[in-house]
Design a protein around this motif. Structure first.
Motif, PDB file in Angstrom:
ATOM      1  N   GLN A   1      -2.913   7.103  -2.560  1.00 20.17           N
ATOM      2  CA  GLN A   1      -3.705   8.004  -1.725  1.00 20.17           C
ATOM      3  C   GLN A   1      -3.063   8.285  -0.374  1.00 20.17           C
ATOM      4  O   GLN A   1      -3.512   9.184   0.344  1.00 20.17           O
ATOM      5  CB  GLN A   1      -5.104   7.411  -1.516  1.00 20.17           C
ATOM      6  CG  GLN A   1      -5.961   7.455  -2.777  1.00 20.17           C
ATOM      7  CD  GLN A   1      -7.243   6.660  -2.636  1.00 20.17           C
ATOM      8  OE1 GLN A   1      -7.290   5.660  -1.908  1.00 20.17           O
ATOM      9  NE2 GLN A   1      -8.290   7.086  -3.325  1.00 20.17           N
ATOM     10  N   GLN A   2      -2.039   7.549  -0.015  1.00 19.69           N
ATOM     11  CA  GLN A   2      -1.378   7.789   1.261  1.00 19.69           C
ATOM     12  C   GLN A   2      -0.716   9.161   1.264  1.00 19.69           C
ATOM     13  O   GLN A   2      -0.061   9.549   0.302  1.00 19.69           O
ATOM     14  CB  GLN A   2      -0.343   6.706   1.536  1.00 19.69           C
ATOM     15  CG  GLN A   2      -0.963   5.335   1.777  1.00 19.69           C
ATOM     16  CD  GLN A   2       0.083   4.277   2.097  1.00 19.69           C
ATOM     17  OE1 GLN A   2       1.235   4.607   2.339  1.00 19.69           O
ATOM     18  NE2 GLN A   2      -0.322   3.019   2.098  1.00 19.69           N
ATOM     19  N   GLN A   3      -0.898   9.893   2.331  1.00 20.88           N
ATOM     20  CA  GLN A   3      -0.401  11.264   2.429  1.00 20.88           C
ATOM     21  C   GLN A   3       1.045  11.283   2.889  1.00 20.88           C
ATOM     22  O   GLN A   3       1.355  11.243   4.073  1.00 20.88           O
ATOM     23  CB  GLN A   3      -1.281  12.061   3.413  1.00 20.88           C
ATOM     24  CG  GLN A   3      -2.731  12.152   3.013  1.00 20.88           C
ATOM     25  CD  GLN A   3      -2.923  12.859   1.681  1.00 20.88           C
ATOM     26  OE1 GLN A   3      -2.286  13.888   1.429  1.00 20.88           O
ATOM     27  NE2 GLN A   3      -3.775  12.314   0.831  1.00 20.88           N
TER      28      GLN A   3
ATOM     29  N   ALA B   1      -4.190   2.181  -6.042  1.00 22.14           N
ATOM     30  CA  ALA B   1      -4.953   3.362  -5.660  1.00 22.14           C
ATOM     31  C   ALA B   1      -4.749   3.689  -4.182  1.00 22.14           C
ATOM     32  O   ALA B   1      -4.559   4.844  -3.804  1.00 22.14           O
ATOM     33  CB  ALA B   1      -6.437   3.147  -5.964  1.00 22.14           C
ATOM     34  N   LYS B   2      -4.767   2.673  -3.330  1.00 19.66           N
ATOM     35  CA  LYS B   2      -4.551   2.899  -1.892  1.00 19.66           C
ATOM     36  C   LYS B   2      -3.160   3.448  -1.625  1.00 19.66           C
ATOM     37  O   LYS B   2      -2.972   4.339  -0.792  1.00 19.66           O
ATOM     38  CB  LYS B   2      -4.765   1.593  -1.121  1.00 19.66           C
ATOM     39  CG  LYS B   2      -6.212   1.119  -1.103  1.00 19.66           C
ATOM     40  CD  LYS B   2      -6.338  -0.231  -0.383  1.00 19.66           C
ATOM     41  CE  LYS B   2      -7.770  -0.724  -0.409  1.00 19.66           C
ATOM     42  NZ  LYS B   2      -7.919  -2.068   0.232  1.00 19.66           N
TER      43      LYS B   2
ATOM     44  N   LEU C   1      -7.419   8.822 -10.006  1.00 21.08           N
ATOM     45  CA  LEU C   1      -6.094   9.250  -9.567  1.00 21.08           C
ATOM     46  C   LEU C   1      -5.139   9.531 -10.730  1.00 21.08           C
ATOM     47  O   LEU C   1      -4.057  10.072 -10.517  1.00 21.08           O
ATOM     48  CB  LEU C   1      -5.483   8.187  -8.650  1.00 21.08           C
ATOM     49  CG  LEU C   1      -6.268   7.908  -7.360  1.00 21.08           C
ATOM     50  CD1 LEU C   1      -5.675   6.713  -6.648  1.00 21.08           C
ATOM     51  CD2 LEU C   1      -6.262   9.126  -6.463  1.00 21.08           C
TER      52      LEU C   1
END
Length: 428
Positions: free
Chosen positions: A65-67, A61-62, A97
């Motif tokens: 989520q990184q742009q 998930a992390k 997500l």
């Protein structure tokens, strides 16, 4: 690393190298070297993802989520969520997500306690409710056009929060996903209320494979669900063999009602697997059930039929003018240790061998049948070696095979072990 000879080769060659690397750790190391390496490696790294613990879900998930472009969530094409019971929590961290995985083609989801009897625990209830809230929102959003629009295959092995079974009604949009071609669910309840609002989708969905494993299905629900596909090719009806009815308010569809509902797909159905509680073990299979209507006679595309449990209704159908005219392969799975093979194999005795259609009857009503598979699959652990231990049995099997062969039918006999887990391992 930017001046590395490896990165100076054409992109097509680098892609071929990346595709050939099957070690995820090596690919991750390569992706961290520079932007070009990341762009080449991440589509392979994120293409197919397996999650078995909460910590894996949190880390994934992390990362998603990184742009950065391209968005990692859009790289995922296969997602397999199979969290193990008793491992760390936070599996639900990934759920919000999934809707952003716009290229997702295959999704498999399993309850962390699908085969454990811990539904009454308050801790379990909280964990499962958090997961199902996210799943429910995911499928409702999909109905509104957000996410899962390209999903082609969906497999769900869940349980309820206080019982082995879960209500498919709460996740009704699953049945009408715009690109879904294959749907497999186990331990689901398909009650009458599921049929509401499905009529508008009749004959419009692209579903070609439907598999219901140990599900409770009412007649009304089954009729509505089987009306959805434009052309169903494969169907597995595994309806409540091992458990009692989880809903006293509904009546489970009878074998006759199941067959009637299935007739809606008679123009396209090619493969059918049929479970039945009423085993045709101790009676003459030619007289165990009354066939209503035309049976399977109008199923002109049906070429493979698997009877798991030797259904009296279906066996009676095969030994009559209601048989499917173009059937090529019949597989009969029996929950015993092969003792029926101890019966004599003269032509008079065939009709008295429980659950084995007489060769002459199959030849008469199934003119295109070329393969008959007998599978002995005891429900409890069983050493398959004794299946061939008796010399007389081997001789009778030989004679049985010769008799079928004389009528153009190839007989194959198998033994297989299956455990008590759901979904059960398939019989090979």
């Amino acid at each position: 690393m930017a001046s590395s000879p490896l990165l100076s080769v054409p992109t097509e060659l680098l892609l071929a190298v990346v595709e050939a690397i099957d070690d995820a750790a090596s690919l991750r190391s390569f992706a961290l070297t520079c932007k070009r390496a990341r762009l080449l490696a991440e589509p392979v790294l994120y293409r197919a993802v397996l999650v078995t613990t909460g910590s894996q879900a949190s880390c994934l998930a992390k990362a998603l989520q990184q742009q950065q472009l391209p968005a990692r969530a859009e790289l995922v094409q296969v997602l397999d969520l199979r969290p193990e019971y008793g491992r760390d929590a936070d599996v639900e961290a990934l759920t919000p997500l999934i809707g952003a995985m716009t290229q997702l083609r295959t999704l498999s989801m399993e309850s962390p306690f699908a085969n454990y009897g811990y539904w009454d625990s308050s801790t379990i209830h909280g964990r499962w409710e958090a997961l199902t809230q996210g799943y429910r929102a995911l499928f409702l959003d999909a109905q509104c056009g957000a996410g899962l629009q390209k999903l082609e295959s969906l497999t769900i092995h869940w349980s309820g929060d206080a019982d082995r079974f879960w209500l498919l009604t709460e996740f009704k949009p699953i049945l009408t996903l715009p690109a879904l071609q294959s749907l497999t669910v186990s331990c689901a309840v398909l009650g009458d209320d599921l049929a509401d609002a499905l009529a508008a989708f009749a004959g419009t969905t692209p579903l070609t494979h439907l598999e219901l494993v140990e599900c409770f299905v009412s007649q009304k629900a089954l009729t509505a669900v089987l009306a959805l596909p434009r052309a169903l090719r494969s169907c597995h009806l595994g309806i409540m063999r091992y458990h009692a009815n989880p809903l006293d308010d509904y009546h489970q569809a009878s074998p006759e009602q199941q067959l009637e509902a299935l007739r809606q797909q008679r123009h396209s159905l090619q493969q059918l697997t049929w479970f039945d509680k009423a085993f045709a073990y101790d009676t003459d299979v030619r007289r165990v059930s009354t066939i209503s209507g035309r049976g399977l006679h109008d199923f002109t595309e049906l070429y493979t039929l698997t009877l798991d449990g030797a259904s009296p209704l279906l066996l009676s159908t095969l030994l009559s003018e209601c048989a499917p005219p173009n059937l090529d392969r019949l597989r009969v799975i029996r929950q015993d240790e092969g003792t029926i093979l101890d019966h004599p194999t003269d032509s008079v005795a065939y009709a008295r061998i429980p659950g084995i259609p007489p060769p002459i009857a199959l030849h008469q009503h199934l003119p295109k049948l070329r393969h008959l598979d007998l599978v002995f699959s005891p429900e409890e652990h069983y050493d398959i070696e004794p299946l061939w231990a008796k010399p007389d049995r081997r001789e009778r099997v030989k004679r049985l095979g010769e008799d079928y062969h004389a009528r153009g039918i190839h007989l194959a006999i198998f033994a297989a072990n299956r455990g008590s887990a759901f979904p059960a391992l398939p019989v090979r």
